[in-house]
Design a protein around this motif. Sequence first.
Motif, PDB file in Angstrom:
ATOM      1  N   LEU A  65       0.204  -4.931 -47.053  1.00 43.49           N
ATOM      2  CA  LEU A  65       0.793  -3.764 -46.240  1.00 43.49           C
ATOM      3  C   LEU A  65      -0.377  -3.058 -45.764  1.00 43.49           C
ATOM      4  CD1 LEU A  65       2.985  -1.872 -45.191  1.00 43.49           C
ATOM      5  CD2 LEU A  65       3.028  -0.736 -47.458  1.00 43.49           C
ATOM      6  N   ALA A  66      -1.505  -2.768 -46.450  1.00 46.22           N
ATOM      7  CA  ALA A  66      -2.506  -2.134 -46.020  1.00 46.22           C
ATOM      8  C   ALA A  66      -3.175  -2.791 -44.579  1.00 46.22           C
ATOM      9  CB  ALA A  66      -3.744  -1.724 -46.945  1.00 46.22           C
ATOM     10  N   LEU A  67      -3.501  -4.099 -44.598  1.00 42.55           N
ATOM     11  CA  LEU A  67      -3.894  -4.937 -43.709  1.00 42.55           C
ATOM     12  C   LEU A  67      -2.998  -4.889 -42.469  1.00 42.55           C
ATOM     13  CD1 LEU A  67      -6.200  -6.653 -42.363  1.00 42.55           C
ATOM     14  CD2 LEU A  67      -5.161  -8.433 -43.752  1.00 42.55           C
ATOM     15  N   ARG A  68      -1.683  -5.036 -42.600  1.00 42.53           N
ATOM     16  CA  ARG A  68      -0.800  -4.920 -41.610  1.00 42.53           C
ATOM     17  C   ARG A  68      -0.771  -3.586 -40.875  1.00 42.53           C
ATOM     18  NH1 ARG A  68       3.579  -7.146 -39.636  1.00 42.53           N
ATOM     19  NH2 ARG A  68       5.573  -7.035 -39.895  1.00 42.53           N
ATOM     20  N   ARG A  69      -0.806  -2.467 -41.825  1.00 44.72           N
ATOM     21  CA  ARG A  69      -0.929  -1.021 -41.050  1.00 44.72           C
ATOM     22  C   ARG A  69      -2.335  -0.977 -40.145  1.00 44.72           C
ATOM     23  NH1 ARG A  69       0.465   2.208 -46.124  1.00 44.72           N
ATOM     24  NH2 ARG A  69       2.811   2.371 -45.951  1.00 44.72           N
ATOM     25  N   TRP A  70      -3.364  -1.685 -40.681  1.00 43.18           N
ATOM     26  CA  TRP A  70      -4.714  -1.753 -39.974  1.00 43.18           C
ATOM     27  C   TRP A  70      -4.441  -2.515 -38.436  1.00 43.18           C
ATOM     28  CZ3 TRP A  70      -8.717   0.890 -39.352  1.00 43.18           C
ATOM     29  CH2 TRP A  70      -9.859   0.318 -38.480  1.00 43.18           C
ATOM     30  N   LEU A  71      -3.902  -3.650 -38.512  1.00 43.96           N
ATOM     31  CA  LEU A  71      -3.761  -4.247 -37.607  1.00 43.96           C
ATOM     32  C   LEU A  71      -2.867  -3.548 -36.290  1.00 43.96           C
ATOM     33  CD1 LEU A  71      -3.056  -7.771 -38.883  1.00 43.96           C
ATOM     34  CD2 LEU A  71      -4.840  -7.146 -37.670  1.00 43.96           C
ATOM     35  N   GLY A  72      -1.840  -2.704 -37.143  1.00 47.20           N
ATOM     36  CA  GLY A  72      -1.174  -1.808 -36.181  1.00 47.20           C
ATOM     37  C   GLY A  72      -1.868  -0.718 -35.462  1.00 47.20           C
ATOM     38  N   VAL A  73      -3.056  -0.487 -36.106  1.00 45.42           N
ATOM     39  CA  VAL A  73      -3.871   0.667 -35.529  1.00 45.42           C
ATOM     40  C   VAL A  73      -4.794  -0.104 -34.335  1.00 45.42           C
ATOM     41  CG1 VAL A  73      -5.843   2.084 -35.878  1.00 45.42           C
ATOM     42  CG2 VAL A  73      -4.238   2.076 -37.524  1.00 45.42           C
ATOM     43  N   THR A  74      -5.323  -1.446 -34.793  1.00 44.72           N
ATOM     44  CA  THR A  74      -6.057  -1.894 -33.848  1.00 44.72           C
ATOM     45  C   THR A  74      -5.485  -2.718 -32.751  1.00 44.72           C
ATOM     46  OG1 THR A  74      -6.090  -4.125 -35.198  1.00 44.72           O
ATOM     47  CG2 THR A  74      -7.896  -2.432 -35.455  1.00 44.72           C
ATOM     48  N   THR A 103      -7.364 -18.205 -42.201  1.00 42.99           N
ATOM     49  CA  THR A 103      -7.657 -17.046 -43.197  1.00 42.99           C
ATOM     50  C   THR A 103      -6.637 -15.955 -43.040  1.00 42.99           C
ATOM     51  OG1 THR A 103      -9.283 -15.951 -42.157  1.00 42.99           O
ATOM     52  CG2 THR A 103      -9.963 -17.763 -43.926  1.00 42.99           C
ATOM     53  N   THR A 104      -6.283 -14.978 -44.246  1.00 38.57           N
ATOM     54  CA  THR A 104      -5.435 -13.979 -43.844  1.00 38.57           C
ATOM     55  C   THR A 104      -6.344 -12.688 -43.980  1.00 38.57           C
ATOM     56  OG1 THR A 104      -3.597 -14.922 -44.962  1.00 38.57           O
ATOM     57  CG2 THR A 104      -3.610 -12.711 -44.829  1.00 38.57           C
ATOM     58  N   ASP A 105      -6.838 -12.553 -42.610  1.00 35.99           N
ATOM     59  CA  ASP A 105      -7.776 -11.672 -42.575  1.00 35.99           C
ATOM     60  C   ASP A 105      -7.799 -11.027 -40.992  1.00 35.99           C
ATOM     61  OD1 ASP A 105      -9.587 -12.929 -40.721  1.00 35.99           O
ATOM     62  OD2 ASP A 105     -10.747 -13.817 -42.585  1.00 35.99           O
ATOM     63  N   GLU A 106      -8.592  -9.827 -40.852  1.00 41.25           N
ATOM     64  CA  GLU A 106      -8.399  -9.123 -39.521  1.00 41.25           C
ATOM     65  C   GLU A 106      -8.950 -10.241 -38.343  1.00 41.25           C
ATOM     66  OE1 GLU A 106     -10.202  -5.163 -37.277  1.00 41.25           O
ATOM     67  OE2 GLU A 106     -10.772  -5.859 -39.232  1.00 41.25           O
ATOM     68  N   ASP A 107      -9.599 -10.865 -38.273  1.00 43.88           N
ATOM     69  CA  ASP A 107     -10.151 -11.713 -37.420  1.00 43.88           C
ATOM     70  C   ASP A 107      -9.288 -12.904 -37.048  1.00 43.88           C
ATOM     71  OD1 ASP A 107     -12.297  -9.983 -37.009  1.00 43.88           O
ATOM     72  OD2 ASP A 107     -13.682 -11.336 -38.404  1.00 43.88           O
ATOM     73  N   ASN A 108      -8.232 -13.167 -37.742  1.00 48.14           N
ATOM     74  CA  ASN A 108      -7.266 -14.274 -37.672  1.00 48.14           C
ATOM     75  C   ASN A 108      -5.797 -13.895 -37.400  1.00 48.14           C
ATOM     76  OD1 ASN A 108      -7.306 -17.313 -37.164  1.00 48.14           O
ATOM     77  ND2 ASN A 108      -6.269 -17.136 -39.496  1.00 48.14           N
ATOM     78  N   LEU A 109      -5.517 -12.712 -37.321  1.00 50.16           N
ATOM     79  CA  LEU A 109      -4.080 -12.182 -37.446  1.00 50.16           C
ATOM     80  C   LEU A 109      -3.956 -11.482 -36.130  1.00 50.16           C
ATOM     81  CD1 LEU A 109      -3.659 -10.970 -41.188  1.00 50.16           C
ATOM     82  CD2 LEU A 109      -3.148 -13.151 -40.175  1.00 50.16           C
ATOM     83  N   ASP A 110      -2.673 -11.291 -35.619  1.00 50.17           N
ATOM     84  CA  ASP A 110      -2.322 -10.646 -34.646  1.00 50.17           C
ATOM     85  C   ASP A 110      -1.010 -10.332 -34.661  1.00 50.17           C
ATOM     86  OD1 ASP A 110      -4.542 -10.737 -32.662  1.00 50.17           O
ATOM     87  OD2 ASP A 110      -4.107 -12.902 -32.451  1.00 50.17           O
TER      88      ASP A 110
END
Length: 152
Positions: A65-74, A103-110
Motif C-alpha cells: 500500500l505505501a508503494l502504491r500511494r507513492w506511485l500515486g504521488v509521482t 522487480t516490484t519497485d518504484e523504477d519498474n512500476l506504473d
Amino acid sequence: MIVTVPALTLLGASAEPATLEGYGPIDLDTARRLAGNATSWIRLLTDPVTGAPLALDRKTYRVPLALRRWLGVTHPTCVFPGCNRAARECDIDHRTAWVEGGTTDEDNLDPKCRHHHRLRHETLWEPSASPDGDLTWRSPRGETFDADPPPF
C-alpha cells in the motif's frame, strides 16, 4: 509482525533505533532476537529522508500500500498519453514483467487504467523508459508518444 531496522544501524554506523510496528522504538538486541525467530523475511529499501518505499525484495510480487500511494504521488494519473484516470483507480503494472525478472519497485512500476493495461499486454503498444525515467509509448505503427509528465 514488522520490525524495521535502519541499514546504517545494522552496519554499526548509526545508533538510530529499530522499530516494532504498533509498539514503537526498540533496541537493536531486541530487533535481532525478533528477527532471529522470524519464519520469513521481506526486505524493503526506503528513502532515508522521506521513508517512501523504493524497492522490495524480489520475492514480493504484490505492491504494498505505501508503494502504491507513492506511485500515486509521482504519477497521479494513468501513464498512457492523454489518459486522466486517477492512479488510485488504476492497476499497477510492472514495466519488466515479474516472470521475466522484473522487480516490484518504484523504477519498474506504473499506474495504468484497466483499458491501457490491457492495451499494453494484448496489442503492440509498448512503453519504454529512458535511463532518466522518462516514459514513452510506441504505437503499432511505430510512432512514439511521450507519457504525460508528472504535475511537478
